[in-house]
Design a protein around this motif. Sequence first.
Motif, mmCIF file in Angstrom:
data_model
loop_
_atom_site.group_PDB
_atom_site.id
_atom_site.type_symbol
_atom_site.label_atom_id
_atom_site.label_comp_id
_atom_site.label_asym_id
_atom_site.label_seq_id
_atom_site.Cartn_x
_atom_site.Cartn_y
_atom_site.Cartn_z
ATOM 1 N N GLY A 133 0.811 -1.211 0.000
ATOM 2 C CA GLY A 133 0.000 0.000 0.000
ATOM 3 C C GLY A 133 0.840 1.254 0.000
ATOM 4 N N ALA A 134 1.913 1.254 0.782
ATOM 5 C CA ALA A 134 2.793 2.426 0.835
ATOM 6 C C ALA A 134 3.436 2.682 -0.522
ATOM 7 C CB ALA A 134 3.865 2.216 1.896
ATOM 8 N N VAL A 135 3.886 1.616 -1.184
ATOM 9 C CA VAL A 135 4.492 1.769 -2.514
ATOM 10 C C VAL A 135 3.473 2.318 -3.509
ATOM 11 C CG1 VAL A 135 5.469 0.508 -4.468
ATOM 12 C CG2 VAL A 135 6.252 0.007 -2.144
ATOM 13 N N ALA A 136 2.231 1.841 -3.417
ATOM 14 C CA ALA A 136 1.183 2.305 -4.330
ATOM 15 C C ALA A 136 0.929 3.802 -4.154
ATOM 16 C CB ALA A 136 -0.105 1.518 -4.101
ATOM 17 N N ILE A 137 0.887 4.269 -2.903
ATOM 18 C CA ILE A 137 0.646 5.686 -2.647
ATOM 19 C C ILE A 137 1.830 6.523 -3.126
ATOM 20 C CG2 ILE A 137 0.370 7.420 -0.829
ATOM 21 C CD1 ILE A 137 -1.296 5.368 0.713
ATOM 22 N N VAL A 138 3.033 6.066 -2.850
ATOM 23 C CA VAL A 138 4.227 6.787 -3.311
ATOM 24 C C VAL A 138 4.258 6.855 -4.835
ATOM 25 C CG1 VAL A 138 6.749 6.686 -3.451
ATOM 26 C CG2 VAL A 138 5.603 6.286 -1.265
ATOM 27 N N ALA A 139 3.944 5.736 -5.487
ATOM 28 C CA ALA A 139 3.928 5.708 -6.951
ATOM 29 C C ALA A 139 2.855 6.640 -7.503
ATOM 30 C CB ALA A 139 3.693 4.281 -7.446
ATOM 31 N N ALA A 140 1.698 6.695 -6.829
ATOM 32 C CA ALA A 140 0.626 7.577 -7.272
ATOM 33 C C ALA A 140 1.068 9.035 -7.202
ATOM 34 C CB ALA A 140 -0.620 7.355 -6.417
ATOM 35 N N TRP A 141 1.786 9.406 -6.134
ATOM 36 C CA TRP A 141 2.224 10.792 -5.984
ATOM 37 C C TRP A 141 3.284 11.165 -7.014
ATOM 38 C CZ3 TRP A 141 1.080 15.380 -4.463
ATOM 39 C CH2 TRP A 141 2.094 16.344 -4.371
ATOM 40 N N PHE A 142 4.279 10.301 -7.195
ATOM 41 C CA PHE A 142 5.398 10.649 -8.070
ATOM 42 C C PHE A 142 5.105 10.423 -9.555
ATOM 43 C CE2 PHE A 142 7.739 10.324 -4.054
ATOM 44 C CZ PHE A 142 8.472 11.500 -4.116
ATOM 45 N N TYR A 143 3.878 10.045 -9.862
ATOM 46 C CA TYR A 143 3.475 9.956 -11.278
ATOM 47 C C TYR A 143 3.638 11.322 -11.945
ATOM 48 C CZ TYR A 143 0.339 9.564 -15.294
ATOM 49 O OH TYR A 143 -0.205 9.606 -16.557
ATOM 50 N N THR A 144 3.112 12.362 -11.301
ATOM 51 C CA THR A 144 3.338 13.725 -11.806
ATOM 52 C C THR A 144 3.927 14.646 -10.746
ATOM 53 O OG1 THR A 144 1.045 14.330 -11.268
ATOM 54 C CG2 THR A 144 1.490 13.602 -13.528
ATOM 55 N N GLY A 145 4.130 14.124 -9.517
ATOM 56 C CA GLY A 145 4.656 14.955 -8.442
ATOM 57 C C GLY A 145 6.159 14.804 -8.274
ATOM 58 N N GLY A 146 6.736 15.645 -7.430
ATOM 59 C CA GLY A 146 8.174 15.576 -7.198
ATOM 60 C C GLY A 146 8.971 16.313 -8.264
ATOM 61 N N LYS A 147 10.286 16.303 -8.110
ATOM 62 C CA LYS A 147 11.154 17.030 -9.035
ATOM 63 C C LYS A 147 11.301 16.340 -10.381
ATOM 64 C CE LYS A 147 13.944 19.309 -5.449
ATOM 65 N NZ LYS A 147 15.315 19.521 -4.914
ATOM 66 N N ARG A 148 11.244 14.999 -10.391
ATOM 67 C CA ARG A 148 11.391 14.258 -11.643
ATOM 68 C C ARG A 148 10.267 13.218 -11.751
ATOM 69 N NH1 ARG A 148 16.041 14.819 -14.356
ATOM 70 N NH2 ARG A 148 15.860 12.745 -15.299
ATOM 71 N N PRO A 149 9.049 13.671 -12.011
ATOM 72 C CA PRO A 149 7.918 12.743 -12.093
ATOM 73 C C PRO A 149 8.074 11.783 -13.270
ATOM 74 C CG PRO A 149 7.302 14.919 -12.897
ATOM 75 C CD PRO A 149 8.661 15.062 -12.293
ATOM 76 N N TYR A 150 7.890 10.498 -12.993
ATOM 77 C CA TYR A 150 8.125 9.512 -14.053
ATOM 78 C C TYR A 150 7.054 9.567 -15.151
ATOM 79 C CZ TYR A 150 4.767 6.673 -11.384
ATOM 80 O OH TYR A 150 3.654 6.218 -10.715
ATOM 81 N N GLY A 151 5.893 10.164 -14.853
ATOM 82 C CA GLY A 151 4.881 10.339 -15.887
ATOM 83 C C GLY A 151 5.322 11.289 -16.983
ATOM 84 N N TYR A 152 6.353 12.089 -16.701
ATOM 85 C CA TYR A 152 6.881 13.038 -17.679
ATOM 86 C C TYR A 152 7.997 12.416 -18.523
ATOM 87 C CZ TYR A 152 4.405 17.130 -15.842
ATOM 88 O OH TYR A 152 3.435 18.035 -15.477
ATOM 89 N N PHE A 153 8.253 11.134 -18.303
ATOM 90 C CA PHE A 153 9.332 10.458 -19.035
ATOM 91 C C PHE A 153 8.845 9.156 -19.667
ATOM 92 C CE2 PHE A 153 11.350 13.188 -15.933
ATOM 93 C CZ PHE A 153 12.332 13.828 -16.681
#
Length: 302
Positions: A133-153
């Motif tokens: 569950g923790a990994v799922a929430i972190v992955a959901a946030w960093f999809y477009t959040g954070g300095k280098r969102p993986y959704g942008y790559f």
Amino acid sequence: MTGPVAAAPGRVTWRDWVAGARLRTLPLAISPVALGTGAGAVAVVDGAWHPTRFALALVVALALQIGVNYANDYSDGIRGTDAHRVGPARLTGSGRVNPKHVLAVALAFFAVAAVAGLALTIITQQWWLLAVGAVAIVAAWFYTGGKRPYGYFGLGELFVFVFFGLVATAGSAFVQALWVNLEAWLGGVGLGLIACAVLMANNLRDVTQDRAAGKRTLAVLVGPVAGRVLFCLFLLLPFVIVVFWSLLYPTAVLVLFALLAAIPACLIVAMGRTPRDLIIALQLASVTSLVYGIGLGLVFAL
């Protein structure tokens, strides 16, 4: 890219917040839980399923889906990615809502998912589920959040395939039977591919604007033509799995009726050129996911 968006004056109604939840994406949360629960019912030793666990898994999936939608609204909005979008206006990007309020709502839904997940963990006594569950929430946030969102790559499709396909389906089966059978794994592959199709339709609609904003989605990286081909492959390949299961579960052939939504979606994406065309294709792909997930879930359970 622009800086944070300042909230513009004007009254925001509850309808605006409901629109921000992006209800057309919710079938992507419902279908894996339905399919996984049906697959889990096959695997349960005494043949009985657990409705409370199903309900909690559904809350987790829906809360994560809505949470990631608001998180995307917030992150894309403060980056300026949504400044020239051609789809429905976003809360943050439109400047009508204070970005902090959108972020708070996103975090609230993540918290709901966490609480429901904790309840599932306590009921099943499978404490390692907390890490999932923790990994799922972190992955959901960093999809477009954070300095280098993986959704942008170009990694957005990988995210939805793993979490809205494999993890959601296998997880829903696991909390029923405490193990995952082939029905759940293959069903998760099918739903993961359909989820990729939904995301591809969304990104094809915004490909020009995303390219200008520096958002390198898979549609931007491969181009519109290859993106349209990928959409059709993502949406149609899951039906090969249905044909396979129809050899063991004869009623599975009825799930092929979902092609009544999938085939028109592919034709629209292949021939359509306007943003409205791609929105319709996205909606049809979401319907395909719902019929596919609920249909196969019932086939396995009954």
